[in-house]
Design an enzyme around this catalytic site. Structure first.
Site, PDB file in Angstrom:
ATOM      1  N   LYS A 143       0.852  -1.193   0.000  1.00  0.00           N
ATOM      2  CA  LYS A 143       0.000   0.000   0.000  1.00  0.00           C
ATOM      3  C   LYS A 143       0.883   1.236   0.000  1.00  0.00           C
ATOM      4  O   LYS A 143       1.846   1.314   0.775  1.00  0.00           O
ATOM      5  CB  LYS A 143      -0.883   0.006   1.252  1.00  0.00           C
ATOM      6  CG  LYS A 143      -1.891   1.134   1.272  1.00  0.00           C
ATOM      7  CD  LYS A 143      -2.618   1.248   2.597  1.00  0.00           C
ATOM      8  CE  LYS A 143      -3.439   0.032   2.891  1.00  0.00           C
ATOM      9  NZ  LYS A 143      -4.187   0.157   4.161  1.00  0.00           N
ATOM     10  N   CYS A 147       0.186  15.237  -5.854  1.00  0.00           N
ATOM     11  CA  CYS A 147      -0.245  14.562  -7.089  1.00  0.00           C
ATOM     12  C   CYS A 147      -1.461  13.676  -6.822  1.00  0.00           C
ATOM     13  O   CYS A 147      -1.505  12.953  -5.830  1.00  0.00           O
ATOM     14  CB  CYS A 147       0.902  13.713  -7.630  1.00  0.00           C
ATOM     15  SG  CYS A 147       0.467  12.734  -9.082  1.00  0.00           S
ATOM     16  N   HIS A 172       0.366  15.665 -14.799  1.00  0.00           N
ATOM     17  CA  HIS A 172      -1.068  15.515 -15.067  1.00  0.00           C
ATOM     18  C   HIS A 172      -1.467  16.215 -16.370  1.00  0.00           C
ATOM     19  O   HIS A 172      -2.411  15.788 -17.029  1.00  0.00           O
ATOM     20  CB  HIS A 172      -1.905  16.045 -13.892  1.00  0.00           C
ATOM     21  CG  HIS A 172      -1.667  17.482 -13.591  1.00  0.00           C
ATOM     22  ND1 HIS A 172      -0.719  17.912 -12.690  1.00  0.00           N
ATOM     23  CD2 HIS A 172      -2.236  18.583 -14.100  1.00  0.00           C
ATOM     24  CE1 HIS A 172      -0.732  19.234 -12.644  1.00  0.00           C
ATOM     25  NE2 HIS A 172      -1.645  19.663 -13.502  1.00  0.00           N
TER      26      HIS A 172
HETATM   27  S1  FES Z   1      -1.555  15.740 -10.283  1.00  0.00           S
HETATM   28 FE1  FES Z   1      -0.104  14.223 -10.791  1.00  0.00          FE
HETATM   29  S2  FES Z   1       1.544  15.367 -11.547  1.00  0.00           S
HETATM   30 FE2  FES Z   1       0.062  16.865 -11.050  1.00  0.00          FE
END
Ligand code: FES
Length: 110
Positions: free
Chosen positions: A57, A74, A89
């Protein structure tokens, strides 16, 4: 047996004897290739495809006092600085049409 279409194109029994196996083999090959490519890019049901895969996990914990005035985490699991956002992202969203973005925690006046 022959099937004649309005265009004058004539399909004979011999055409079907060749076309049907070719179509079946092509469909099967296409299916297998798509399954192979899919398995390489994403395991079924996994959002995490590469971060700490040896761990049962993935958990990160931070004390509020240590965060400072702003932290960007992230949520797409693509960051090379995970758990922090590195902007990966944006590429993920462009490639997939997704709309994920980071979690930003900040003090009100930051
Ligand atoms: S949310 Fe994953 S790199 Fe920005």
């Amino acid at each position: 047996m022959a099937v004649v279409h309005n265009s004058g194109f004539r399909l004979t029994k011999e055409h079907f004897l060749v076309a049907v196996p070719v179509a079946v083999v092509s469909a099967a090959a296409g299916f297998l290739v798509s399954r192979y490519l899919s398995s390489r890019t994403c395991k079924k049901g996994h959002v995490n495809v590469g971060i700490s895969k040896d761990s049962p996990k993935v958990v990160h914990s931070f004390d509020m006092e240590d965060i400072g005035t702003k932290a960007v985490y992230c949520r797409c699991w693509k960051s090379k600085k995970f758990p922090f956002c590195d902007g990966a992202h944006t590429k993920h969203n462009e490639e997939t049409g997704d709309n994920v973005g980071p979690l930003i925690i900040k003090k009100k006046d930051a």
